[in-house]
Every structure is written in structure tokens, then in C-alpha cells.
Design an enzyme around this catalytic site. Structure first.
Site, PDB file in Angstrom:
ATOM      1  N   LYS A   9       0.828  -1.223   0.000  1.00 17.45           N
ATOM      2  CA  LYS A   9       0.000   0.000   0.000  1.00 17.45           C
ATOM      3  C   LYS A   9       0.852   1.259   0.000  1.00 17.45           C
ATOM      4  CE  LYS A   9       0.364   1.663   4.368  1.00 17.45           C
ATOM      5  NZ  LYS A   9       0.547   3.064   4.826  1.00 17.45           N
ATOM      6  N   THR A  60      -4.052   6.227   3.207  1.00 16.02           N
ATOM      7  CA  THR A  60      -2.727   6.670   2.771  1.00 16.02           C
ATOM      8  C   THR A  60      -2.770   7.342   1.413  1.00 16.02           C
ATOM      9  OG1 THR A  60      -1.847   4.766   3.968  1.00 16.02           O
ATOM     10  CG2 THR A  60      -0.328   5.904   2.524  1.00 16.02           C
TER      11      THR A  60
END
Length: 374
Positions: free
Chosen positions: A215, A272
Site C-alpha cells: 500500500k 494513505t
């Protein structure tokens, strides 16, 4: 519902919390987690290298270097002495960058009590070896159960007491499955849980770790496209297709796809990729705007995990013969000098595929066909 799910969802007795939790690493996330543990009523120690930071935590309940202006709960005991920090600890939260994890584990080993579980709170894959961070820790801390704590968690918001959820993951032994309330994952979850912090329990350590490593790379990609002037449609597409790359790598290592769609995967990825509070997203935005890497963050030497992870992730992908095109784009831009717009234009014009794997389709993209015709 699996056997584990049914047992965890209906515990016959409450887990026994760990009385003392030690946090190794006094950066922003380590300090935030020390706040979580203390708010949950645990005796809490935190270890760090910087004496000024340690003194500030002890004397005025603040980490001015990493969380300036945020008042920490009373009673966090900070020290630069590893033995002192770990003395009497029943569980450890290890919050250190992936590049220093091995050295910190070696420093910890002589001072850890017998059978003390260690939860890794950093995300990544060790450069060179290609090991997941839990494999690095297990190689050194051979007599300790190794797990992870991960999820959509910005340190500042967590330290301020904003409602936060995360996943606590440890591999489950046969004994853990018979009595899941006694497992390290359950005991650590109950030790950290409070009105501000809601942990979830997982036995899929691999899925959680792979999600965390990949990620960060996808977040840099989203930042690059944002910095280059693209909008929400583009970011949403990269998030979803990036999640597919997370699933691809998790599959190979034995992780479960549903973990990738949970807090440690989809939750953390979405957070994020949505805010420049993330150093990964912020780096991508700056590069997308055309700022040279050595000038990003005002020229300060900021460690960005996704930048490091992009090398390890692509090493693994090539070794396993996996296709992870978004991660490949980020790698080429960061480490091979490729241009942002040109690299992602090539990604966008790849052959058109079926969205699910069972649909075996691959046809040339119209952009490619037009280029060949001309």
C-alpha cells in the site's frame, strides 16, 4: 463463518490484558501507540534514541520533535535504556523503520522476558533478503511470537484521541484456535482497546504484512498522479487496481484476499492514498509536480517507506513472475529515472483485460492500436 471467527465472536471468557506494554521507537507512531496503551490503562514504557525527546516526554508529556503541541497521557515512562524499557514488559510494540528492524531486534534480544510477544508496527519488506518483517524478527527473536499491528492510522489523529481502528495479527497455533481468547492477538487487542481505539483480531499475519508493504508503493503512485494534475477518477482507479496487486502478492505468500479488503489492506490503502499527511502520498505529489527527489520535503532527508519498499516489492514480483504494473511504474520512476507522465501513460495503454482473473481476455488498448496504425 470460520471456526476461528465463531470462537472470537463469542468468547467464553474475557482475554487477560497485558499489564505492561513497552513501545520500542519514540517517533510519531511509536509515541501515538504509547498514548493508546496508556489510555487503555496499561503501564507503558517507551524507548527512543534521542535524549531530548525522552526528557520532554517524561517532564512535560510531549514529543516536541514528532508530535509537537499534543499533550500525551500522564504516566508514560520514556528512556534511552533498552533494558530499562523492557524490564517487566509483557508485550512489545516494535515501531522502527524496516531498514533498522534487524539491528533493533538484536539489541532487544538479551532484555526480552520469556515468551513476550512482539507486534511489529512498521510496514515493509527487508531490502536484499526479500523477507517479510515478521520473518526478520522471528529469525532473531526465536523464542517469541511475532505479530503485527496495522490499519488506517495517522499518528497525529491517534495521539489526539480521534476514534481509530486497527488490526492486531498473529499466527494462531492449535492451542490458540482452541482458546482464542488466550492468544497473543486477543490479549494485545484487549490491552489496547479503549473508547478511542478499537482493535480487530486476525490470524492472517502474512496478509496484513503484505498489504502494509504494497500500500505504501500504491500511495506514491496516487500522489504522483495527483501532483501531475490528474483528479479523483484516476486516484480511485489506482486504489482499486493497486488493491488487486496487493492481493496478487498476498496470494503467493499464503495470505487471504479478505484480509486485503479489511482494515490493514483497503482501509490503510484508502487513508494513505487520500492525504498528504502520508509521507508516501506527499512524496508522490512532489515528484508529480516535477520536484527532483533530492529537493522533496524541502531537501530534508525524510525516510519514505514506500520508496524503500518499491525495490523489495519488485524484487519479489520478478522472482515470483508476478505482474504488478503500478508498483513497476513507481519503481521505474524512483529508481530508473523514468518520467511520471510517460510511465503512467504506458500503464494506462496496456492491453485491456478482464477485471476478474477467470475472465481470460487481453486485447490491445485503442491508444496502442492508433499508435501502431500511424
Amino acid at each position: 463463518m470460520t471456526y476461528l471467527d465463531s470462537k472470537v465472536g463469542d468468547l467464553s471468557s474475557s482475554p487477560l490484558p497485558y499489564a505492561k506494554i513497552c513501545v520500542i521507537g519514540a517517533g510519531s507512531w511509536g509515541t501515538a501507540l504509547a498514548s493508546v496503551a496508556r489510555r487503555a490503562g496499561r503501564e507503558t514504557a517507551i524507548w527512543g534514541r534521542d535524549q531530548a525527546t525522552i526528557d520532554a516526554i517524561n517532564t512535560r508529556n510531549e514529543n516536541p520533535k514528532y508530535l509537537p503541541g499534543i499533550e500525551l497521557p500522564d504516566g508514560i515512562k520514556a528512556t534511552t535504556d533498552m533494558a530499562e524499557a523492557l524490564d517487566g514488559a509483557e508485550a512489545v510494540l516494535l515501531v522502527t523503520p524496516s531498514r533498522t528492524l534487524r539491528d533493533i531486534c538484536i539489541q532487544m534480544r538479551p532484555h526480552l522476558g520469556e515468551n513476550v510477544p512482539v507486534a511489529l508496527c512498521a510496514k515493509g519488506i527487508e531490502a536484499g533478503s526479500g523477507y517479510l518483517l515478521s520473518e526478520v524478527a522471528a529469525e532473531i527473536l526465536t523464542d517469541h511470537q511475532i505479530g503485527a499491528l496495522s490499519g488506517p492510522t495517522f499518528a497525529t489523529e491517534t495521539a489526539l484521541g480521534h476514534l481509530t481502528a486497527a488490526t492486531v495479527a498473529f499466527k494462531f497455533s492449535y492451542a490458540d484456535r482452541l482458546a482464542p481468547e488466550s492468544s497473543p492477538a486477543s490479549r494485545l487487542a484487549i490491552s489496547l482497546g479503549s473508547e478511542f481505539f478499537r482493535p480487530y483480531i486476525s490470524d492472517d499475519l502474512v496478509g496484513v504484512e503484505v498489504s502494509g508493504a504494497v500500500k505504501n508503493v500504491i500511495a506514491i503512485a496516487c500522489g504522483m498522479m495527483t501532483g501531475a494534475g490528474f483528479a479523483e477518477n484516476t486516484r480511485a482507479a489506482l486504489i482499486v487496481r493497486g488493491m488487486d496487486e496487493m492481493k496478487t502478492l498476498a496470494d503467493v505468500f499464503g495470505g487471504r484476499r479478505e484480509t486485503v479488503t479489511g482494515l490493514a489492506g483497503a482501509g490503510d490503502l484508502t487513508l494513505t492514498c487520500s492525504s498528504q499527511t502520508s509521507r508516501n502520498m506527499s512524496l508522490g505529489v512532489q515528484l508529480g509536480e516535477g520536484i527532483p527527489r533530492d529537493k522533496c520535503f524541502g531537501g530534508k532527508p525524510v525516510v519514505v517507506e514506500g520508496e524503500v519498499n518499491s525495490v523489495s516489492v519488485m524484487d519479489l514480483a520478478r522472482r515470483m513472475k508476478l505482474t504488478m504494473p503500478i508498483c513497476e511504474c513507481v519503481y521505474r520512476i524512483l529508481h530508473q529515472g523514468a518520467g511520471v507522465r510517460e510511465t503512467f501513460a504506458q500503464y494506462w495503454s496496456r492491453p485491456i483485460e478482464g477485471e476478474r482473473r477467470g475472465l481470460s481476455i487481453s486485447i490491445d488498448h485503442p491508444v496502442t492500436m492508433d499508435a501502431e496504425a500511424s
